[in-house]
Write an enzyme that holds these catalytic residues in place. Structure first.
Site, PDB file in Angstrom:
ATOM      1  N   GLU A  81       0.844  -1.185   0.000  1.00  0.00           N
ATOM      2  CA  GLU A  81       0.000   0.000   0.000  1.00  0.00           C
ATOM      3  C   GLU A  81       0.882   1.238   0.000  1.00  0.00           C
ATOM      4  OE1 GLU A  81      -1.706   0.957   4.152  1.00  0.00           O
ATOM      5  OE2 GLU A  81      -1.826  -1.234   4.045  1.00  0.00           O
ATOM      6  N   CYS A 113      -3.715  -3.959   4.194  1.00  0.00           N
ATOM      7  CA  CYS A 113      -2.874  -5.005   4.784  1.00  0.00           C
ATOM      8  C   CYS A 113      -3.255  -6.408   4.324  1.00  0.00           C
ATOM      9  CB  CYS A 113      -2.947  -4.925   6.303  1.00  0.00           C
ATOM     10  SG  CYS A 113      -2.382  -3.331   6.969  1.00  0.00           S
ATOM     11  N   HIS A 240      -2.942 -10.989  11.523  1.00  0.00           N
ATOM     12  CA  HIS A 240      -2.470  -9.669  11.125  1.00  0.00           C
ATOM     13  C   HIS A 240      -2.309  -8.835  12.383  1.00  0.00           C
ATOM     14  CE1 HIS A 240      -2.115  -5.702   9.527  1.00  0.00           C
ATOM     15  NE2 HIS A 240      -3.303  -5.341   9.969  1.00  0.00           N
TER      16      HIS A 240
END
Length: 409
Positions: A81, A113, A240
């Site tokens: 990103e 993400c 994550h």
């Protein structure tokens, strides 16, 4: 063994900053510091960007291949990103500086993400569909925070780095359970980047979206894979990691929702099956598209794998997209990752003073998306450039007419 990750390697940067010192200096609310559960975060210097992070992560893997194996890489997929062009993929730079063969797919993936997981599944699908049993793909999840969110409460969570993964059959690191996944997505403005160097973050909305997704994605996995139990089906869990405290909250939500566990049971299970995946995240910070795969590296190094063991993985990307999927970690992965010296790389990072950190941050926009012309000198920021001298790492040399040129230190 089926299709999946044959090898992986993280790049954790060459400098770092202490999070407690940062919070105290900024005057942040220290009552919230404990929720981060972080010690340090990696910091990119002004001559680093997503391209250098990606190449420096992949270099040990590529150098470990024979020339014939390099030629079998059919795809280079980079998730980020922190792209530097709205059209040109940074995978083209990565392909060039890794000196890979021309008969190769090359593209970039973006979904906050979650992008690293999207890239991984794309590569697994391509290798699985290839008529050649020895086909390989290179996946790299790489991000560079650029200008940190100076003074914001989430400033301490934003790290920098990348994780590279070699994908193929005979997956001796993580054998992906093909078809065993559960996804959940909806539109939400929790975090986004509407322009270069602009991060818009709604912390409360983002945390709520993450928690909703971990519950719903696991439910979708359970519906697809009969007999799944959040505790009994997986030796370990990886998440994550926006910050370590977020993972602890997500794990608590899952066990309470799925097993009606009390706090004592939750805490014991976290220490037994989740904490191993958070060791690196507490030292590096959130590296966005690579965050889950840094957790995977940490899990392999700090978990126990005397025999192949199944793990569950949760990926989340703001906006949002999420997925719970699984795979089998093989014992060989432990020795392969240990040989790459991640602990040494973490221990030898140069600690920055807050004054040095602010100096670096002030120059962070020079390598951002949209910069037309700039030149970079390793010596222009005190003696910080010495951390790269002689290490054979890729750094950004100059930008001329928007085109980036890199060099090896």
């Amino acid at each position: 063994m089926g299709v999946g990750i044959r090898a992986l390697h993280p790049y954790v940067g060459r400098t770092c900053v202490d999070i407690r010192t940062l919070y105290e200096t900024r005057g942040h609310d220290m009552s919230r510091f404990g929720n981060l559960m972080m010690r340090r975060k990696s910091v990119n210097l002004p001559f680093e960007d997503a391209v250098t992070n990606a190449v420096n992560a992949a270099l040990p893997l590529v150098r470990g291949l024979t020339p014939a194996e390099r030629d079998r890489i059919e795809a280079v997929v980079v998730a980020t990103e922190s792209g530097v062009d709205l059209g040109k993929s940074i995978s083209t730079y990565v392909h060039h500086y890794l000196e890979l063969g021309p008969r190769c797919r090359s593209f970039e993936v973006k979904q906050a993400c979650y992008g690293g997981t999207a890239a991984l599944h794309s590569a697994v699908g391509m290798v699985h569909a290839s008529p050649f049993d020895d086909a390989l793909a290179l996946v790299i999840a790489a991000d560079a925070a650029g200008v940190p969110a100076l003074g914001e409460q989430w400033e301490g969570a934003e790290g920098a780095g990348a994780v590279a993964m070699l994908i193929g059959r005979e997956a001796t690191t993580l054998d992906i359970d093909l078809g065993a996944s559960g996804c959940h997505t909806f539109e939400v403005m929790d975090t986004f980047r509407p322009g270069p160097g602009i991060d818009v973050v709604n912390q409360d909305v983002s945390m709520l979206a993450y928690l909703e997704c971990v519950q719903q994605a696991f439910g979708a996995y359970r519906d697809r894979v009969d007999g799944t139990d959040v505790v009994d089906s997986f030796a370990y869990l990886g998440f994550h990691t926006p910050f370590v405290g977020m993972v602890r909250g997500a794990h608590r939500r899952l066990l309470r929702q799925q097993r009606n566990s009390d706090q004592q049971e939750v805490d014991a299970d976290y220490e037994r099956r989740v904490s191993q995946s958070q060791v690196y995240g507490a030292e590096v910070g959130n590296i966005f598209s690579a965050s889950l795969y840094l957790a995977l590296c940490s899990l392999i190094r700090h978990g126990s794998f005397p025999q192949p063991r199944r793990i569950g993985l949760f990926s989340y990307g703001s906006g949002c997209a999420s997925e719970f999927f699984s795979g089998v970690v093989h014992p060989r992965a432990v020795d392969d990752l240990a040989a790459l010296g991640v602990e040494e790389a973490l221990a030898t990072r140069r600690p920055l003073t807050i004054a040095e950190y602010d100096l670096v941050a002030a120059a962070g926009d020079r390598a951002q998306f949209g910069v037309r012309d700039a030149h970079f000198d390793l010596d222009e920021h005190s003696d910080l450039g010495k951390e790269f001298t002689g290490r054979g790492l890729l750094v950004l040399d100059r930008i001329e007419g928007y085109h980036r040129t890199y060099r090896w230190t």
